[in-house]
Design a protein around this motif. Structure first.
Motif, PDB file in Angstrom:
ATOM      1  N   UNK A   7       0.816  -1.220   0.000  1.00  0.00           N
ATOM      2  CA  UNK A   7       0.000   0.000   0.000  1.00  0.00           C
ATOM      3  C   UNK A   7       0.847   1.266   0.000  1.00  0.00           C
ATOM      4  N   UNK A   8       2.131   1.125   0.252  1.00  0.00           N
ATOM      5  CA  UNK A   8       2.983   2.318   0.298  1.00  0.00           C
ATOM      6  C   UNK A   8       3.287   2.886  -1.075  1.00  0.00           C
ATOM      7  N   UNK A   9       3.422   2.025  -2.088  1.00  0.00           N
ATOM      8  CA  UNK A   9       3.788   2.503  -3.432  1.00  0.00           C
ATOM      9  C   UNK A   9       3.342   1.482  -4.460  1.00  0.00           C
ATOM     10  N   UNK A  10       2.912   1.968  -5.618  1.00  0.00           N
ATOM     11  CA  UNK A  10       2.513   1.053  -6.677  1.00  0.00           C
ATOM     12  C   UNK A  10       3.727   0.294  -7.219  1.00  0.00           C
ATOM     13  N   UNK A  42      15.866  -1.838 -11.728  1.00  0.00           N
ATOM     14  CA  UNK A  42      14.744  -2.668 -12.159  1.00  0.00           C
ATOM     15  C   UNK A  42      13.430  -2.133 -11.585  1.00  0.00           C
ATOM     16  N   UNK A  43      12.330  -2.388 -12.307  1.00  0.00           N
ATOM     17  CA  UNK A  43      10.984  -2.019 -11.836  1.00  0.00           C
ATOM     18  C   UNK A  43      10.504  -3.119 -10.887  1.00  0.00           C
ATOM     19  N   UNK A  44      10.159  -2.737  -9.666  1.00  0.00           N
ATOM     20  CA  UNK A  44       9.793  -3.729  -8.651  1.00  0.00           C
ATOM     21  C   UNK A  44       8.394  -3.444  -8.093  1.00  0.00           C
ATOM     22  N   UNK A  45       7.567  -4.501  -8.016  1.00  0.00           N
ATOM     23  CA  UNK A  45       6.258  -4.473  -7.337  1.00  0.00           C
ATOM     24  C   UNK A  45       6.294  -5.470  -6.182  1.00  0.00           C
ATOM     25  N   UNK A  46       5.731  -5.054  -5.050  1.00  0.00           N
ATOM     26  CA  UNK A  46       5.765  -5.895  -3.850  1.00  0.00           C
ATOM     27  C   UNK A  46       4.359  -6.388  -3.507  1.00  0.00           C
ATOM     28  N   UNK A  47       4.272  -7.658  -3.144  1.00  0.00           N
ATOM     29  CA  UNK A  47       2.989  -8.287  -2.817  1.00  0.00           C
ATOM     30  C   UNK A  47       3.153  -9.127  -1.541  1.00  0.00           C
ATOM     31  N   UNK A  73      -0.576 -18.617   6.287  1.00  0.00           N
ATOM     32  CA  UNK A  73       0.720 -17.952   6.362  1.00  0.00           C
ATOM     33  C   UNK A  73       0.784 -16.847   5.304  1.00  0.00           C
ATOM     34  N   UNK A  74       1.372 -15.722   5.707  1.00  0.00           N
ATOM     35  CA  UNK A  74       1.595 -14.613   4.782  1.00  0.00           C
ATOM     36  C   UNK A  74       3.008 -14.708   4.216  1.00  0.00           C
ATOM     37  N   UNK A  75       3.104 -14.700   2.898  1.00  0.00           N
ATOM     38  CA  UNK A  75       4.389 -14.858   2.217  1.00  0.00           C
ATOM     39  C   UNK A  75       4.686 -13.571   1.449  1.00  0.00           C
ATOM     40  N   UNK A  76       5.639 -12.728   1.904  1.00  0.00           N
ATOM     41  CA  UNK A  76       5.992 -11.512   1.156  1.00  0.00           C
ATOM     42  C   UNK A  76       6.904 -11.858  -0.031  1.00  0.00           C
ATOM     43  N   UNK A  77       6.573 -11.331  -1.209  1.00  0.00           N
ATOM     44  CA  UNK A  77       7.383 -11.581  -2.405  1.00  0.00           C
ATOM     45  C   UNK A  77       7.462 -10.294  -3.228  1.00  0.00           C
ATOM     46  N   UNK A  78       8.399 -10.260  -4.137  1.00  0.00           N
ATOM     47  CA  UNK A  78       8.550  -9.122  -5.059  1.00  0.00           C
ATOM     48  C   UNK A  78       8.701  -9.658  -6.472  1.00  0.00           C
ATOM     49  N   UNK A  81      -4.838 -23.152  -8.068  1.00  0.00           N
ATOM     50  CA  UNK A  81      -5.709 -22.006  -7.844  1.00  0.00           C
ATOM     51  C   UNK A  81      -5.061 -20.788  -8.472  1.00  0.00           C
ATOM     52  N   UNK A  82      -5.794 -20.080  -9.331  1.00  0.00           N
ATOM     53  CA  UNK A  82      -5.296 -18.890 -10.024  1.00  0.00           C
ATOM     54  C   UNK A  82      -5.986 -17.647  -9.483  1.00  0.00           C
ATOM     55  N   UNK A  83      -5.231 -16.540  -9.411  1.00  0.00           N
ATOM     56  CA  UNK A  83      -5.814 -15.267  -9.001  1.00  0.00           C
ATOM     57  C   UNK A  83      -5.122 -14.147  -9.756  1.00  0.00           C
ATOM     58  N   UNK A  84      -5.934 -13.217 -10.261  1.00  0.00           N
ATOM     59  CA  UNK A  84      -5.417 -12.123 -11.084  1.00  0.00           C
ATOM     60  C   UNK A  84      -4.923 -10.979 -10.213  1.00  0.00           C
ATOM     61  N   UNK A  85      -3.930 -10.243 -10.746  1.00  0.00           N
ATOM     62  CA  UNK A  85      -3.443  -9.049 -10.101  1.00  0.00           C
ATOM     63  C   UNK A  85      -2.860  -8.139 -11.205  1.00  0.00           C
ATOM     64  N   UNK A  86      -2.183  -7.065 -10.764  1.00  0.00           N
ATOM     65  CA  UNK A  86      -1.648  -6.098 -11.713  1.00  0.00           C
ATOM     66  C   UNK A  86      -0.204  -5.767 -11.359  1.00  0.00           C
ATOM     67  N   UNK A  87       0.611  -5.605 -12.395  1.00  0.00           N
ATOM     68  CA  UNK A  87       2.010  -5.182 -12.226  1.00  0.00           C
ATOM     69  C   UNK A  87       2.142  -3.804 -12.874  1.00  0.00           C
ATOM     70  N   UNK A  88       2.514  -2.779 -12.071  1.00  0.00           N
ATOM     71  CA  UNK A  88       2.661  -1.429 -12.582  1.00  0.00           C
ATOM     72  C   UNK A  88       4.110  -1.196 -13.018  1.00  0.00           C
ATOM     73  N   UNK A  89       4.251  -0.661 -14.235  1.00  0.00           N
ATOM     74  CA  UNK A  89       5.590  -0.520 -14.827  1.00  0.00           C
ATOM     75  C   UNK A  89       6.171   0.881 -14.640  1.00  0.00           C
ATOM     76  N   UNK A  90       5.337   1.873 -14.344  1.00  0.00           N
ATOM     77  CA  UNK A  90       5.829   3.237 -14.172  1.00  0.00           C
ATOM     78  C   UNK A  90       6.026   3.993 -15.452  1.00  0.00           C
ATOM     79  N   UNK A  91       5.621   3.431 -16.577  1.00  0.00           N
ATOM     80  CA  UNK A  91       5.781   4.123 -17.878  1.00  0.00           C
ATOM     81  C   UNK A  91       4.755   5.247 -18.007  1.00  0.00           C
TER      82      UNK A  91
END
Length: 475
Positions: free
Chosen positions: A376-379, A387-392, A432-437, A465-475
């Motif tokens: 929630x801190x940054x897209x 590199x462009x990084x997104x955190x989940x 369990x919560x698993x932080x990844x980037x 099990x599949x779940x959709x999300x979004x990766x922001x590139x900053x372009x």
């Protein structure tokens, strides 16, 4: 007007007769007369007793069964999970519980449309517990006539001892069944040990005492009041009846006019008498105190006690049995009974449909769950390597009872590098919560955002099990 098409008009009396309540000494009136149920033997009562014994035994034994090291059936409300042998249901599985209740409802509708109110007479907990309490009365206080005489007698040491023993047995049986019932919602072994050593929790003690009081009051004191005034099923059951429904019915054409006679009297029909000898045994054995000879009544629970009593009398008199029987209105009027009729087939079709939906829900149920929470801190952010990084944060829940290893992957139109664990092992019921980037090269795409698909699957690839999300590139 054509006389053949003329509609007969039925006169409806407008006089309303008011029945005043029975007065008693002291100016008040009793809300009901006590019913002294007479013991009866016969086919239907044997079936009722055997069915009651089997289901009571199941009720008492099931909480004690163990499966895979835990209580086989444990509906743990505090932990918000229901263990039913190998199946564990969570709040997200409410649909399965809903299907179970729908199946039970339509099964009841189907049985009622076919065979009347037999659920009430044979398997309803209120009826089962009431008959058990009456059995205690018979064993301690004696037969129906002896119980009536005992209540009419003045208080004495013998009367007090019998009454006290009866109520003690009622309370003890109520306490036992209440402990077992609460044992479906909390581990039953520790519950018994802690309750009798005064170490049980406050809510466990309150629950046991509450259900003990309810059982003692319902089966010991209220009895038929539950069936005739409180239970809603007695009120709407007639909506499922029709002229082809099998119900406990008195054959008025054969039985009337009723009247006493000797067994040797073979000319009773010449005297205008029917087969009913007016012995009133059908009334004395009825747990709700009705006279079935007055016709179909909503108080009747279809237990068949009056059938057994009447058949026994008919046999002793040398008459054919079946004066009171499970029959239909069409059969009494000499018309054929239609067993396969639209209403019954409709209930059956709906029942089969909901059973199939329930089976499919169980078959397609995935025993694990994944939720994706973005940072929630940054897209996005730029890493030290440019590199462009997104955190989940991936929240993985193991909804089974076993330890399972899960493999985590992501699918996208371009190559994304995964930073973080890609395989986790969870114990049964663990979340369990698993932080990844996820990172990508800055020039990998010109799009502002990418649709990505996270995947969690068991290590053996049985389910995914599949779940959709979004990766922001900053372009």
């Amino acid at each position: 007007m054509d006389q053949q098409n003329k509609i007969d008009i039925k006169n409806i009396p407008v006089h309303v007769e008011v029945h005043q309540p029975k007065s008693s000494q002291g100016g008040s009136y009793a809300p009901r007369d006590r019913i002294y149920v007479r013991a009866v033997k016969g086919l239907h009562q044997a079936i009722r007793r055997y069915m009651g014994f089997v289901f009571m035994a199941l009720f008492m034994l099931l909480p004690w069964l163990q499966y895979n090291g835990h209580q086989a059936i444990l509906l743990d409300i505090t932990e918000q999970k229901f263990n039913i042998f190998a199946l564990t249901l969570w709040p997200q599985d409410f649909t399965i519980l809903a299907w179970i209740f729908i199946i039970a409802a339509y099964a009841l509708f189907f049985i009622t449309a076919f065979y009347g109110r037999v659920w009430c007479g044979y398997l309803c907990p209120q009826s089962v517990w009431t008959f058990i309490f009456i059995w205690f009365e018979e064993k301690i206080q004696g037969t129906r006539n002896q119980r009536m005489k005992l209540d009419a007698d003045a208080w004495s040491a013998g009367k007090f001892a019998k009454k006290a023993a009866t109520h003690l047995c009622w309370v003890a049986f109520s306490l036992l069944t209440s402990l077992i019932f609460v044992g479906y919602f909390t581990p039953v072994g520790p519950l018994f040990a802690e309750f009798f050593t005064l170490q049980a929790s406050f809510w466990a003690v309150v629950s046991v005492l509450f259900f003990t009081l309810c059982t003692y009051g319902n089966a010991g004191w209220m009895r038929e009041i539950m069936c005739t005034h409180i239970c809603p099923y007695a009120r709407f059951q007639s909506a499922m009846f029709d002229k082809d429904t099998f119900t406990v019915t008195y054959d008025e054409k054969r039985g009337e006019n009723r009247g006493p006679r000797s067994r040797k009297d073979k000319d009773y029909k010449d005297k205008g008498l029917g087969d009913c000898i007016d012995c009133n045994l059908c009334v004395q054995v009825c747990p709700t105190g009705i006279d079935i000879r007055n016709g179909l009544q909503y108080e009747c629970i279809n237990c068949g006690a009056c059938i057994d009593a009447c058949d026994d009398t008919m046999t002793k008199m040398g008459y054919p049995t079946g004066l009171i029987s499970y029959t239909t209105e069409h059969s009494l009027n000499g018309k054929p009974t239609k067993v396969l009729r639209p209403k019954l087939l409709g209930y059956l079709l709906v029942l089969i449909t909901v059973c199939a939906a329930f089976a499919w829900t169980l078959y397609s149920r995935v025993p694990f769950e994944m939720n994706i929470i973005r940072d929630r801190g940054a897209l996005f952010r730029i890493s030290n390597d440019g590199l462009i990084e997104n955190t989940y944060t991936l929240s993985i829940s193991n909804k089974s009872q076993y330890s399972v290893s899960y493999r985590l992957t992501v699918n996208a139109d371009i190559a994304l590098n995964w930073i973080g664990p890609q395989q986790v092992t969870l114990e049964g019921g663990e979340t369990r919560s698993v932080p990844i980037s996820l990172v990508m090269e800055p020039d990998a795409t010109t799009a502002k955002a990418l649709s990505i698909h996270f995947s969690v699957s068991q290590a053996d690839q049985q389910q995914e099990l599949l779940q959709d999300s979004t990766f922001f590139t900053g372009n």
